[in-house]
Design an enzyme around this catalytic site. Structure first.
Site, PDB file in Angstrom:
ATOM      1  N   GLN A  83       0.789  -1.150   0.187  1.00 13.22           N
ATOM      2  CA  GLN A  83       0.116  -0.029   0.108  1.00 13.22           C
ATOM      3  C   GLN A  83       0.933   1.239  -0.020  1.00 13.22           C
ATOM      4  OE1 GLN A  83      -1.450  -1.356   3.828  1.00 13.22           O
ATOM      5  NE2 GLN A  83      -1.495   0.694   4.445  1.00 13.22           N
TER       6      GLN A  83
ATOM      7  N   CYS B 213      -5.125   0.580   3.496  1.00 14.12           N
ATOM      8  CA  CYS B 213      -5.312  -0.890   4.018  1.00 14.12           C
ATOM      9  C   CYS B 213      -6.553  -1.536   3.769  1.00 14.12           C
ATOM     10  CB  CYS B 213      -4.894  -1.111   5.515  1.00 14.12           C
ATOM     11  SG  CYS B 213      -5.685  -0.178   6.657  1.00 14.12           S
TER      12      CYS B 213
ATOM     13  N   HIS C   2      -5.808  -1.478  11.489  1.00 14.96           N
ATOM     14  CA  HIS C   2      -5.182  -1.923  10.252  1.00 14.96           C
ATOM     15  C   HIS C   2      -6.319  -3.070   9.615  1.00 14.96           C
ATOM     16  CE1 HIS C   2      -2.475  -2.778   7.215  1.00 14.96           C
ATOM     17  NE2 HIS C   2      -1.801  -3.688   7.756  1.00 14.96           N
TER      18      HIS C   2
ATOM     19  N   ASN D  53      -1.157  -9.742   4.430  1.00  9.25           N
ATOM     20  CA  ASN D  53      -1.102  -8.090   4.651  1.00  9.25           C
ATOM     21  C   ASN D  53      -0.476  -7.265   3.585  1.00  9.25           C
ATOM     22  OD1 ASN D  53      -0.831  -5.675   6.436  1.00  9.25           O
ATOM     23  ND2 ASN D  53       0.779  -6.533   7.632  1.00  9.25           N
TER      24      ASN D  53
END
Length: 357
Positions: A144, A150, A285, A306
């Protein structure tokens, strides 16, 4: 705006596209300030981190503390290990501020999450392990960059997954469209996944990443690209809160978006293994659970994708402990889970080419 828990993720200088691999060090590197300084210079060169002279000494002191923490934790009998990664000279306070949010503030403004159907409620005979990567339903790990997006990456991972499951085609979709065009979130200043799923539904779909590539910054919405969707969904459902069993049912059927507290030092420097470290429930997150399993020694875990690039963690993934005593799950992983709904394999008939826009 729909009611719901809104988490704002503010990302600053921590994430840079193309993060280099971490460097290794030994106890000998920690013996003197001179050897630590040499390690710091090697780390800066490795990660191409530039610091002016007035800042280097302060950053070096932070670096020393972080290296010693990593070394200390790695000598403990923990099921996970840490690494000296890109965040090596950031304090944990800076790290938390970089990813920080005012979740409780937004909860007070927008109220509790809306309740939805939970189509996976009656799922039984769950397999002992699931890995949607092995089933071809997960695109490569993305990054990102210097943008608190996110929420968009978490959303897109969910849509990419259900589209593969329903159509048998894996298409990398556009996070940038969500950053630029989704009106109920705040682009690089954060958002939450439920809004993004509903935007995709109401907009008639989401376009491909190749058509609307990621820029890691807020841009004006490109209406031509936005109006060229390649994947549609019917909406989204929320997983019942604070229920890891329900989350497991959902993940057995498709990749699932979750919010976590990712601000701890051990999370900051995670390298490998099943994460069991200290973390709270200050959700800051958005990530995607793409599987679950159990290690040979019996430790249960979630497989989490992630969006910090493939050099962080286990090639961009983290395994997080599953089935802990706290009902909200480790780092609050069971508090705000959601997933897209797609009833059929139908998508827009034609995938537009760049030259047509």
């Amino acid at each position: 705006m729909d009611t719901g828990k809104f988490f704002l993720v503010v990302l600053s200088l921590a994430l840079v596209v193309g993060v280099a691999k971490s460097i290794e060090f030994s106890a000998k590197d920690l013996e003197t300030d001179e050897s630590l300084w040499d390690l710091y210079e090697r780390w800066r060169s490795h990660h191409t981190v530039s610091r002016d002279l007035s800042e280097k000494q302060t950053r070096f002191n932070v670096f020393k503390s972080n290296v010693r923490h990593i070394h200390k934790v790695n000598k403990m009998d923990k099921p996970y290990k840490l690494q000296l990664n890109k965040f090596g000279d950031m304090t944990n306070h800076e790290f938390r501020n970089s990813y920080g949010s005012k979740v409780k503030h937004y909860r007070s403004l927008h109220g509790s999450r809306s309740k939805t159907e939970f189509m996976h409620e009656n799922t039984d005979n769950l397999p002992p392990s699931v890995d949607w990567r092995k089933k071809g339903a997960v695109t490569p790990v993305k990054n990102q960059g210097q943008c608190g997006s996110c929420w968009a990456f978490s959303t897109i991972a969910g849509v990419e997954g259900i589209n593969k499951i329903k159509t048998n085609k894996l298409v990398s979709l556009s996070e940038q469209e969500l950053v630029d065009c989704e009106p109920d979130n705040n682009g690089c200043n954060g958002g939450y996944m439920e809004n993004a799923y509903e935007f995709i539904k109401e907009n008639g779909g989401i376009t491909a990443e190749t058509l609307y590539p990621y820029k890691a910054k807020d841009n004006k919405c490109d209406a031509l690209k936005m109006n060229a969707p390649v994947v549609v969904i019917d909406g989204h459902e929320n997983v019942p809160e604070n229920d890891e069993d329900a989350l497991m049912k959902a993940v057995a059927n498709q990749p699932v978006s979750v919010a976590i507290d990712a601000g701890g030092s051990d999370f900051q420097f995670y390298k490998e293994g099943v994460f069991t470290g200290d973390c709270g429930t200050e959700l800051d997150h958005g990530v995607a659970v793409v599987g679950y399993g159990t290690t040979l020694d019996g430790t249960k875990y979630w497989t989490v994708k992630n969006s910090w690039g493939p050099e962080w963690g286990e090639q961009g993934y983290i395994r997080m402990q599953r089935g802990i005593d706290a009902e909200e799950g480790i780092c609050g992983i069971a508090m705000e889970a959601s997933y897209p709904v797609k009833s059929t394999g139908d998508n827009p008939v034609k995938t537009p080419h760049k030259d047509e826009l």
